[in-house]
Design an enzyme around this catalytic site. Structure first.
Site, short mmCIF file in Angstrom:
data_model
loop_
_atom_site.label_atom_id
_atom_site.label_comp_id
_atom_site.label_asym_id
_atom_site.label_seq_id
_atom_site.Cartn_x
_atom_site.Cartn_y
_atom_site.Cartn_z
N ASN A 86 0.84 -1.19 0.00
CA ASN A 86 0.00 0.00 0.00
C ASN A 86 0.88 1.25 0.00
OD1 ASN A 86 0.60 0.74 2.87
ND2 ASN A 86 -0.36 -1.25 3.22
N ASP A 87 0.25 2.40 0.04
CA ASP A 87 0.95 3.67 -0.13
C ASP A 87 1.66 4.21 1.11
OD1 ASP A 87 0.70 4.47 -2.79
OD2 ASP A 87 -1.43 4.87 -2.50
#
Ligand code: CTP
Ligand code: CA
Length: 226
Positions: free
Chosen positions: A34-35
């Site tokens: 994820n980011d």
């Protein structure tokens, strides 16, 4: 940037922080993640060390630089993070779960690179263990702080996480807002306790958020043991 020398209000305390996004492998060359940049967790580890704590940072994938005076344990997956955290849980006084842990991982991890074949490929995912919930269930003397990344109904979801995972505090960030959440240097957080909203902080540098949050935590830890 200059940070003021803090009162050593976490001296003698053992603090465990998690940071970054977990990496869930599909095969030897591919993964889901994820980011998360890990910036909030790293800022918290640094701020806690500045206040005299003995800090261990369990870090998954991150763009942040290592910090002086903090013991960093590198992990990849949610499962590895769970193990690393559980090993250190009994001796921890304060645990802050700032990591963005994957909710799902590939149900099968291929040992060799997956070759392309059909036009469509369906990936089967399975749930990971909820680390924070596991910690909540096993909580004894520890002060437990969770994070909540939300895009709507912030208070409701944050309070739900606080209760379900038996946290002492939940730090909610509205990740749909500019200047909050993933991969930026600032954050806008609301801190929730058992009684509801404790503090709503304005947009601040993550290092500043970390210090303000630790201020709230220290006060509550004192009140708990008093
Ligand atoms: N968390 C965890 N283990 C997981 C998932 C989340 O320890 N497998 C922790 C995160 O580190 C964070 C808190 O739980 O401190 C809340 O994470 P969040 O993703 O906001 O909540 P979830 O419970 O996963 O629910 P949802 O993603 O559906 O909002
Ligand atoms: Ca989640």
């Amino acid at each position: 940037q200059q940070w003021f020398a803090h009162s050593q209000d976490l001296a003698g305390k053992s603090v465990l922080v998690t940071a970054g996004g977990t990496v869930e492998r599909l095969d030897p060359v591919r993964f889901l993640t994820n980011d998360s940049s890990g910036k909030m967790g790293f800022a918290l580890a640094e701020a806690a060390a500045n206040r005299g704590a003995d800090v261990t940072l369990v870090a998954a994938r991150t763009t942040s630089e290592p910090i002086q005076g903090v013991n960093v344990v590198r992990v990849e997956s949610a499962e590895q993070m769970l193990q690393a955290v559980l090993e250190r849980y009994d001796t921890a006084d304060l645990v802050i779960k700032a990591a963005a842990v994957a909710d799902y991982r590939p149900a099968v991890r291929a040992n060799s690179k997956i070759k392309k074949s059909e036009e469509k490929l369906v990936l089967e995912l399975e749930r990971t263990t909820d680390i924070l919930k596991t910690l909540g269930e096993r909580k004894k003397h520890q002060f437990l702080v969770g994070f909540a990344a939300e895009t709507e109904q912030i208070e409701r979801y944050a309070m739900d996480k606080l209760t379900r995972k038996r946290c002492d505090l939940v730090v909610a960030n509205d990740v749909s807002q500019e200047g909050a959440g993933f991969n930026v240097d600032t954050n806008i957080v609301h801190i929730y306790g058992e009684e509801g909203l404790v503090e709503a902080l304005p947009m601040l540098q993550k290092r500043e958020v970390a210090d303000r949050l630790l201020g709230v935590i220290v006060n509550r830890m004192k009140a708990k043991t008093a």
